[in-house]
Design an enzyme around this catalytic site. Structure first.
Site, PDB file in Angstrom:
ATOM      1  N   LYS A  83       6.393  -0.886 -14.292  1.00 43.41           N
ATOM      2  CA  LYS A  83       7.016   0.163 -15.109  1.00 43.41           C
ATOM      3  C   LYS A  83       8.448   0.371 -14.671  1.00 43.41           C
ATOM      4  O   LYS A  83       8.793   0.094 -13.515  1.00 43.41           O
ATOM      5  CB  LYS A  83       6.268   1.483 -14.921  1.00 43.41           C
ATOM      6  CG  LYS A  83       4.951   1.532 -15.632  1.00 43.41           C
ATOM      7  CD  LYS A  83       5.162   1.956 -17.052  1.00 43.41           C
ATOM      8  CE  LYS A  83       3.859   1.841 -17.818  1.00 43.41           C
ATOM      9  NZ  LYS A  83       3.999   1.793 -19.227  1.00 43.41           N
ATOM     10  N   HIS A 115      11.745  -9.983  -7.039  1.00 48.34           N
ATOM     11  CA  HIS A 115      11.588 -10.653  -8.336  1.00 48.34           C
ATOM     12  C   HIS A 115      11.362 -12.144  -8.082  1.00 48.34           C
ATOM     13  O   HIS A 115      12.084 -12.757  -7.286  1.00 48.34           O
ATOM     14  CB  HIS A 115      12.847 -10.444  -9.182  1.00 48.34           C
ATOM     15  CG  HIS A 115      12.722 -11.014 -10.557  1.00 48.34           C
ATOM     16  ND1 HIS A 115      12.036 -10.376 -11.569  1.00 48.34           N
ATOM     17  CD2 HIS A 115      13.178 -12.178 -11.072  1.00 48.34           C
ATOM     18  CE1 HIS A 115      12.076 -11.126 -12.653  1.00 48.34           C
ATOM     19  NE2 HIS A 115      12.755 -12.224 -12.384  1.00 48.34           N
ATOM     20  N   GLU A 158       7.091 -15.656  -1.003  1.00 47.48           N
ATOM     21  CA  GLU A 158       7.451 -14.224  -1.035  1.00 47.48           C
ATOM     22  C   GLU A 158       6.910 -13.484   0.177  1.00 47.48           C
ATOM     23  O   GLU A 158       7.563 -12.582   0.706  1.00 47.48           O
ATOM     24  CB  GLU A 158       6.887 -13.556  -2.300  1.00 47.48           C
ATOM     25  CG  GLU A 158       7.670 -13.847  -3.551  1.00 47.48           C
ATOM     26  CD  GLU A 158       7.174 -13.053  -4.757  1.00 47.48           C
ATOM     27  OE1 GLU A 158       6.892 -11.846  -4.621  1.00 47.48           O
ATOM     28  OE2 GLU A 158       7.064 -13.648  -5.842  1.00 47.48           O
TER      29      GLU A 158
HETATM   30  C1  GRF Z   1       5.445 -10.910  -7.212  1.00 49.69           C
HETATM   31  O1  GRF Z   1       5.614 -12.191  -7.742  1.00 49.69           O
HETATM   32  C2  GRF Z   1       6.749 -10.144  -7.236  1.00 49.69           C
HETATM   33  O2  GRF Z   1       7.868 -10.962  -7.095  1.00 49.69           O
HETATM   34  C3  GRF Z   1       6.743  -9.534  -8.607  1.00 49.69           C
HETATM   35  O3  GRF Z   1       5.400  -9.193  -8.833  1.00 49.69           O
HETATM   36  C4  GRF Z   1       4.552 -10.066  -8.088  1.00 49.69           C
HETATM   37  C5  GRF Z   1       3.624  -9.210  -7.283  1.00 49.69           C
HETATM   38  O4  GRF Z   1       2.553  -9.937  -6.752  1.00 49.69           O
HETATM   39  N1  GRF Z   1       7.656  -8.437  -8.718  1.00 49.69           N
HETATM   40  P1  GRF Z   1       1.431  -9.194  -5.932  1.00 49.69           P
HETATM   41  O5  GRF Z   1       0.816  -8.137  -6.833  1.00 49.69           O
HETATM   42  O6  GRF Z   1       2.103  -8.535  -4.749  1.00 49.69           O
HETATM   43  O7  GRF Z   1       0.454 -10.222  -5.503  1.00 49.69           O
END
Ligand code: GRF
Length: 191
Positions: free
Chosen positions: A87, A103, A173
């Site tokens: 959101k 992101h 990530e």
């Molecule tokens: C990730 O790819 C992040 O970059 C994006 O949303 C995803 C979240 O993944 N904003 P998770 O719910 O933490 O597994």
């Protein structure tokens, strides 16, 4: 430093932050987790770790921004991190707290409204990119447009599908989010 995490879905990035706080890698504490989605697995992860969770949306509060601010104040929040929060965040929050988002692409490419989850990776493959990546940026009033704090690249490999690429980026990530948060916390603590 108390970090409040906002998440709408699975919460694997949240898990990486919680683990890094728990094992001392980050000199921080996840003080609360807020979601617009009461079924988000992220809330389950937080509850399992004994972290207070809140479901805040237009359905639960007449003014979600005010409710968020009350909650963040209650937990003495120092920093807000959006980890898969789908959101738009009320500007009351971004004005009151340093707020960051992760992101799964190299912004400014492949960002903006509708560019989330698998849509991002599908667009990267459709554009024939040979490289994608991760961006951590400050949150402003528009989707994915705040100042870029850090980026890293992830290769696109022959035969990639959106799911394969998404998995490769997400794995990265979990490392990158902790590295960058460590730097952010260091900068904040050194004034
Ligand atoms: C990730 O790819 C992040 O970059 C994006 O949303 C995803 C979240 O993944 N904003 P998770 O719910 O933490 O597994």
């Amino acid at each position: 430093m108390n970090i409040a995490v906002f998440a709408s879905g699975n919460g694997s990035d949240l898990q990486a932050i919680m683990d890094a706080c728990a094992n001392g890698r980050l000199a921080a504490n996840v003080c609360c987790v807020i979601s617009n989605n009461s079924n988000a697995f992220a809330l389950e992860r937080a509850r399992s770790a004994g972290i207070p969770t809140y479901h805040i949306s237009t359905r639960t509060a007449p003014d979600p921004g005010a409710e968020m601010i009350n909650t963040l104040r209650h937990h003495h929040t120092g920093l807000v991190f959006l980890a898969g929060y789908l959101k738009k965040l009320p500007s009351a929050v971004t004005k009151a707290y340093p707020t960051y988002n992760i992101h799964p692409a190299l912004l400014p490419k492949f960002g903006g409204k509708g560019m989330y989850g698998i849509h991002v990776h599908t667009a990267v493959l459709a554009a024939g990119e040979t490289e994608t990546g991760i961006t951590i940026h400050r949150v402003s009033d528009e989707y994915d447009t705040g100042a870029i704090v850090a980026q890293c690249t992830v290769p696109v490999l022959p035969g990639d599908t959106p799911d394969l690429l998404a998995a490769r980026v997400l794995t990265q990530e979990h490392v990158f989010i902790v590295d960058v948060l460590e730097k952010i916390l260091c900068e904040i603590s050194s004034g």
